[in-house]
Enzyme design. Structure first.
Site, short mmCIF file in Angstrom:
data_model
loop_
_atom_site.label_atom_id
_atom_site.label_comp_id
_atom_site.label_asym_id
_atom_site.label_seq_id
_atom_site.Cartn_x
_atom_site.Cartn_y
_atom_site.Cartn_z
N TYR A 1 51.98 -41.62 35.57
CA TYR A 1 53.54 -41.64 35.37
C TYR A 1 54.30 -40.44 35.70
O TYR A 1 53.74 -39.31 35.58
CB TYR A 1 54.24 -42.53 34.17
N THR B 1 57.67 -37.13 28.27
CA THR B 1 56.94 -38.52 28.42
C THR B 1 58.11 -39.73 27.66
O THR B 1 58.45 -40.89 28.36
CB THR B 1 55.75 -38.89 27.74
N SER C 1 57.26 -30.75 29.26
CA SER C 1 57.55 -29.39 28.57
C SER C 1 56.61 -28.27 28.68
O SER C 1 56.87 -27.14 28.37
CB SER C 1 57.18 -29.95 27.11
N THR D 1 55.44 -33.79 24.72
CA THR D 1 54.67 -33.31 23.70
C THR D 1 53.60 -32.15 24.08
O THR D 1 53.20 -31.46 22.94
CB THR D 1 53.72 -34.69 23.23
N ASP D 2 53.42 -31.76 25.08
CA ASP D 2 52.41 -30.67 25.24
C ASP D 2 52.97 -29.33 24.58
O ASP D 2 52.07 -28.61 24.03
CB ASP D 2 52.58 -30.58 26.88
N GLU E 1 35.33 -9.80 9.78
CA GLU E 1 35.14 -10.08 11.28
C GLU E 1 35.48 -8.66 11.98
O GLU E 1 34.57 -8.23 12.76
CB GLU E 1 35.81 -11.17 11.94
N LYS F 1 49.49 -30.85 18.69
CA LYS F 1 48.87 -31.96 19.30
C LYS F 1 47.50 -31.71 19.38
O LYS F 1 47.21 -30.57 19.93
CB LYS F 1 49.69 -31.94 20.75
#
Ligand SMILES: NC(=O)CC[C@H](N)C(=O)O
Length: 331
Positions: free
Chosen positions: A29, A15, A62, A95-96, A288, A168
């Site tokens: 966009y 972006t 990305s 950013t992904d 666990e 993110k």
């Protein structure tokens, strides 16, 4: 100019290189449209703080980056970091998956020089676009003596985060990036304010070196959820994957009905790594699930997508589970 640091911007898309039809398009966009020379020309303030030049490495969103892209980018960063006429490197990135690339560079590039990965949440054409300031901050940090030796950094929303820790955590909003252990510092009007330093092994202190890594093994992720079946795990185990990251529930818990499938994957030679789908906190070994008994590895505080990056890098050196667990504690 002689007194200014030399900073190279490696552009990969996202972006921060995006363009929308109108100024109100903050979400609708096209990413990866604007070339690096135009990005630099559009920000004349950069020339006052560094001698900046750009290279267009990729022009993609990305989420479409591949392991081969990671290798190409990291090798270029490594080569530049060895040049005496380069003081710092900035990577503009969607950013992904920015957090994954930042962690990969953290693990594999042997340099003390600042490497800063940066993106934006709004294209440059949008009202209140965030890319210009994020990029200005990135160039400032990359050219700073006080950023030397701090590993790979991310400058988003005035913060300086560790490339290992940052994720993110919010979409749409410009406050998208944060680290559960807090940012390392902030940058305001081109000045860095540091509050902490990373303690995990990175860059110069890493045992991994991109100059000798030419391929990455396949590592896949299966999510845990209420009602989970073994479909994904069984498919991954048969796919030729070298490791399977289980993004479990809670403390990395695993549904009892799929434990035998994960055990079988392990006996068949697949490394099983227990992570959690919960964003923060961490997974404790032998809580666990009996990891010692099953010969599983735990992902420490790494989310599934970050655990996958470390697993791929670690597997270039070893598939011994004791060694892999040591690596997961140390990086
Ligand atoms: N804000 C962004 O950069 C997201 C754009 C795109 N999905 C990418 O990751 O490249």
């Amino acid at each position: 100019q002689q007194a200014l640091p030399n900073v190279v911007i490696l552009a990969t898309g996202g972006t921060i290189a995006g363009a929308g039809a109108s100024a109100v398009n903050s979400a609708t966009y096209a990413a990866a449209k604007v070339g690096v020379d135009k990005l630099i020309a559009g920000l004349p303030e950069l020339a006052k703080v560094a001698n900046v030049r750009g290279e267009q490495v990729f022009q993609v969103a990305s989420e479409s980056l591949t392991n081969d892209n990671l290798l190409t980018l990291a090798k270029r960063v490594s080569a530049l970091s060895k040049q005496s006429d380069v003081d710092g490197i900035v990577i503009t990135h969607g950013t992904d998956t920015l957090e994954e690339t930042a962690y990969f560079l953290t693990l594999t590039v042997h340099t003390n020089k600042p490497i800063v990965v940066v993106g934006s949440m709004r294209p440059g054409t949008a009202l209140s676009a965030d890319g210009a300031l994020n990029l200005y901050d990135a160039v400032n940090v990359a050219g700073s003596k006080d950023a030397v030796g701090k590993g790979v950094l991310v400058t988003m929303g005035d913060n300086i985060d560790s490339g290992r820790d940052v994720s993110k955590n919010v979409n749409i909003k410009t406050s998208a990036f944060s680290s559960q252990w807090g940012p390392l510092g902030m940058i305001v009007e081109g000045k860095n304010y540091w509050f902490r330093a990373p303690v995990k092994r990175h860059t110069m202190n890493s045992e991994f070196d991109i100059d000798s890594i030419n391929a990455l093994p396949p590592v896949e992720i299966a999510m845990g959820y209420e009602g989970v079946s073994s479909v994904a795990i069984d498919a991954i185990a048969k796919s030729g994957a070298k490791a399977l990251i289980h993004g479990g529930t809670g403390n990395g818990s695993v549904a009892d009905r799929i434990v035998p499938n994960l055990q079988k994957a392990r006996t068949d030679g697949v490394i099983v790594i227990r992570s959690s789908r919960v964003p923060d906190g961490f997974v404790i070994r032998n809580a666990e699930q009996p990891d010692d008994k099953y010969d599983w590895v735990v992902a420490h505080d790494l989310r599934p997508q970050k655990a996958r990056i470390l697993a791929m890098v670690a597997l270039t050196k070893t598939s011994n589970t004791k060694e892999l667990q040591r690596i997961f504690w140390e990086y």
